[in-house]
Design an enzyme around this catalytic site. Structure first.
Site, PDB file in Angstrom:
ATOM      1  N   GLY A  73       0.815  -1.203   0.000  1.00 29.28           N
ATOM      2  CA  GLY A  73       0.000   0.000   0.000  1.00 29.28           C
ATOM      3  C   GLY A  73       0.851   1.256   0.000  1.00 29.28           C
ATOM      4  O   GLY A  73       2.082   1.202   0.048  1.00 29.28           O
ATOM      5  N   MET A  74       0.190   2.401  -0.013  1.00 21.89           N
ATOM      6  CA  MET A  74       0.897   3.680  -0.109  1.00 21.89           C
ATOM      7  C   MET A  74       1.824   3.914   1.073  1.00 21.89           C
ATOM      8  O   MET A  74       2.990   4.287   0.897  1.00 21.89           O
ATOM      9  CB  MET A  74      -0.128   4.822  -0.199  1.00 21.89           C
ATOM     10  CG  MET A  74       0.483   6.198  -0.358  1.00 21.89           C
ATOM     11  SD  MET A  74      -0.745   7.432  -0.840  1.00 21.89           S
ATOM     12  CE  MET A  74      -1.926   7.297   0.517  1.00 21.89           C
TER      13      MET A  74
ATOM     14  N   ALA B  99      -5.640  -1.942   5.797  1.00 24.54           N
ATOM     15  CA  ALA B  99      -6.953  -1.430   6.212  1.00 24.54           C
ATOM     16  C   ALA B  99      -7.902  -1.434   5.026  1.00 24.54           C
ATOM     17  O   ALA B  99      -7.467  -1.457   3.866  1.00 24.54           O
ATOM     18  CB  ALA B  99      -6.836  -0.007   6.766  1.00 24.54           C
TER      19      ALA B  99
ATOM     20  N   THR C  83     -10.089   1.130   3.292  1.00 21.41           N
ATOM     21  CA  THR C  83     -10.047   2.592   3.359  1.00 21.41           C
ATOM     22  C   THR C  83     -11.046   3.305   2.448  1.00 21.41           C
ATOM     23  O   THR C  83     -11.095   4.537   2.443  1.00 21.41           O
ATOM     24  CB  THR C  83      -8.641   3.102   2.998  1.00 21.41           C
ATOM     25  OG1 THR C  83      -8.292   2.638   1.692  1.00 21.41           O
ATOM     26  CG2 THR C  83      -7.613   2.609   4.015  1.00 21.41           C
TER      27      THR C  83
ATOM     28  N   THR D  29      -7.103   6.518  12.145  1.00 23.06           N
ATOM     29  CA  THR D  29      -7.586   7.628  11.330  1.00 23.06           C
ATOM     30  C   THR D  29      -8.304   8.709  12.128  1.00 23.06           C
ATOM     31  O   THR D  29      -8.844   8.443  13.215  1.00 23.06           O
ATOM     32  CB  THR D  29      -8.564   7.079  10.256  1.00 23.06           C
ATOM     33  OG1 THR D  29      -9.165   8.163   9.536  1.00 23.06           O
ATOM     34  CG2 THR D  29      -9.684   6.273  10.907  1.00 23.06           C
ATOM     35  N   ASP D  30      -8.327   9.909  11.573  1.00 25.03           N
ATOM     36  CA  ASP D  30      -9.104  11.019  12.129  1.00 25.03           C
ATOM     37  C   ASP D  30     -10.602  10.729  12.099  1.00 25.03           C
ATOM     38  O   ASP D  30     -11.374  11.377  12.812  1.00 25.03           O
ATOM     39  CB  ASP D  30      -8.829  12.303  11.345  1.00 25.03           C
ATOM     40  CG  ASP D  30      -9.160  12.168   9.863  1.00 25.03           C
ATOM     41  OD1 ASP D  30      -8.620  11.247   9.221  1.00 25.03           O
ATOM     42  OD2 ASP D  30      -9.952  12.980   9.346  1.00 25.03           O
TER      43      ASP D  30
ATOM     44  N   TYR E  84     -16.711   3.331   7.912  1.00 21.02           N
ATOM     45  CA  TYR E  84     -15.248   3.360   7.921  1.00 21.02           C
ATOM     46  C   TYR E  84     -14.723   3.785   9.288  1.00 21.02           C
ATOM     47  O   TYR E  84     -13.902   3.094   9.900  1.00 21.02           O
ATOM     48  CB  TYR E  84     -14.725   4.292   6.830  1.00 21.02           C
ATOM     49  CG  TYR E  84     -13.243   4.561   6.930  1.00 21.02           C
ATOM     50  CD1 TYR E  84     -12.308   3.542   6.749  1.00 21.02           C
ATOM     51  CD2 TYR E  84     -12.767   5.842   7.227  1.00 21.02           C
ATOM     52  CE1 TYR E  84     -10.942   3.784   6.848  1.00 21.02           C
ATOM     53  CE2 TYR E  84     -11.407   6.095   7.327  1.00 21.02           C
ATOM     54  CZ  TYR E  84     -10.500   5.076   7.144  1.00 21.02           C
ATOM     55  OH  TYR E  84      -9.159   5.322   7.256  1.00 21.02           O
TER      56      TYR E  84
ATOM     57  N   LYS F  52     -12.795   1.409  12.100  1.00 22.53           N
ATOM     58  CA  LYS F  52     -11.425   1.741  12.506  1.00 22.53           C
ATOM     59  C   LYS F  52     -11.351   1.945  14.016  1.00 22.53           C
ATOM     60  O   LYS F  52     -10.383   1.527  14.663  1.00 22.53           O
ATOM     61  CB  LYS F  52     -10.943   2.991  11.773  1.00 22.53           C
ATOM     62  CG  LYS F  52     -10.635   2.771  10.300  1.00 22.53           C
ATOM     63  CD  LYS F  52      -9.462   1.825  10.073  1.00 22.53           C
ATOM     64  CE  LYS F  52      -8.141   2.444  10.449  1.00 22.53           C
ATOM     65  NZ  LYS F  52      -6.986   1.545  10.177  1.00 22.53           N
TER      66      LYS F  52
ATOM     67  N   TRP G 297      -5.698  12.607   5.784  1.00 26.33           N
ATOM     68  CA  TRP G 297      -5.412  13.217   4.491  1.00 26.33           C
ATOM     69  C   TRP G 297      -4.052  12.763   3.946  1.00 26.33           C
ATOM     70  O   TRP G 297      -3.225  13.561   3.523  1.00 26.33           O
ATOM     71  CB  TRP G 297      -5.452  14.740   4.602  1.00 26.33           C
ATOM     72  CG  TRP G 297      -6.766  15.349   4.959  1.00 26.33           C
ATOM     73  CD1 TRP G 297      -7.803  14.746   5.647  1.00 26.33           C
ATOM     74  CD2 TRP G 297      -7.205  16.679   4.676  1.00 26.33           C
ATOM     75  NE1 TRP G 297      -8.843  15.628   5.801  1.00 26.33           N
ATOM     76  CE2 TRP G 297      -8.508  16.820   5.221  1.00 26.33           C
ATOM     77  CE3 TRP G 297      -6.628  17.767   4.042  1.00 26.33           C
ATOM     78  CZ2 TRP G 297      -9.236  18.011   5.120  1.00 26.33           C
ATOM     79  CZ3 TRP G 297      -7.360  18.948   3.953  1.00 26.33           C
ATOM     80  CH2 TRP G 297      -8.644  19.072   4.473  1.00 26.33           C
TER      81      TRP G 297
END
Length: 316
Positions: free
Chosen positions: A9-10, A73, A75, A114-115, A138, A142, A163
């Site tokens: 993943g990224m 995850a 996402t 995550t936020d 989501y 999480k 972000w």
């Protein structure tokens, strides 16, 4: 040995790149090891620790998994509303299983959250222990993953971010660059506030948890490892999606990533027609991570410029 889960993943790919640069012993897995299956996770961990996984012999000490970094995850915020079962499996059951395996083999865990665990109706940066009120599937899954980890083990670092963009995979910066090169006008919402996060900066902070722990081991009595628990990491400052897009355009033009002319128009979330409600305010306080890791976090504009001018920038 560090085991990176979600290594394709990224964020995972960036973590692995930095591990390689720093010459850590590491191993990465993605979908080939199913995190919803305890048998799959335990089987892979055993194959690493018995040396069956590696083509060449590695000492017993070096093949012992001491850290797991979970970057995996579900996402897709919109699809999660339809694929609720899959989202729950990957975001709640998966982290629970990973925590159980980590505890069993004596490894510490770093997990990315995550936020979206917050409701987004605040007006000042969220602290780690502020009230949670996720808006959709989501965020709820999480948050459930965080709770599952906390129930299973004590030696964890949960790092919430927001972000996120990086060199590998789809993200807002790449998307904007492409549409700005193919359209003369676009619309971007200006009523959602947050802070962009550059994946290399986040990856570096994750590895600092490991470095600080290992340093504390070798310098007993001189400094201590960061306290286990939940942390926040984004770049510094805050913005909205429209202003973020405008800065992408400015820097894209500056470094030749955007060759045409494009007007970036502001609109509301309602005007844009978003299918899923998203947090209106999701700025995260970084005070805790700055104090514990003793780091300086770059402002989001600084990291964005470094990202756009980097030779690895490739919005295919």
């Amino acid at each position: 040995m560090i085991w990176v889960i979600g290594n394709k993943g990224m964020l995972g790919s960036e973590v692995c790149r930095q591990l390689e640069e720093k010459k850590y012993n590491w191993v990465g897995t993605d979908r080939e090891v199913d995190i919803t299956s305890m048998d799959a996770l335990e089987g892979f961990a055993e194959s690493v620790e018995t040396n069956a996984y590696f083509p060449s012999k590695i000492s017993h000490k070096d093949r012992k998994i001491t850290w797991i970094i979970n970057c995996s995850a579900y996402t897709n915020v919109e699809k999660a509303e339809e694929e609720t079962e899959l989202a729950a499996k990957l975001n709640e059951d998966g982290p629970r299983n990973i925590a159980r395996v980590a505890r069993k083999i004596g490894a510490k865990l770093i997990h990315i959250s995550t936020d979206y665990v917050f409701g987004g109706n605040g007006s000042q940066p969220y602290n780690e222990d502020d009230a949670k009120n996720p808006l959709g599937v989501y965020g709820k899954t999480k948050l459930a993953g965080e709770v599952a980890i906390q129930k299973e083990m004590n030696t964890y670092y949960i790092v919430r971010t927001a972000w996120l963009y990086g060199f590998d995979g789809k993200n807002f910066v790449y998307t904007m660059t492409k549409v700005m090169n193919s359209h003369d006008q676009i619309k971007v919402v200006d009523d959602q506030k947050g802070t962009p996060t550059c994946a290399p900066d986040l990856a570096d902070s994750l590895l600092k948890f490991i470095e600080k722990n290992e340093g504390a081991k070798s310098l007993i009595g001189k400094h201590s490892a960061p306290a286990y628990g939940i942390y926040h990491f984004t770049n510094g400052g805050e913005t909205n999606w429209h202003d973020f897009a405008c800065e992408i355009y400015r820097l894209g033009k500056k470094y030749g990533r955007i060759t045409g002319e494009c007007v970036v128009n502001a609109c509301s979330t309602e005007e844009y027609g978003a299918k899923v409600e998203r947090p209106a305010y999701s700025v995260l306080s970084k005070d805790k991570i700055i104090k514990e890791l003793k780091i300086k976090i770059p402002e989001w504009q600084v990291s964005l410029e470094k990202f756009i001018k980097n030779e690895r920038f490739n919005p295919l």
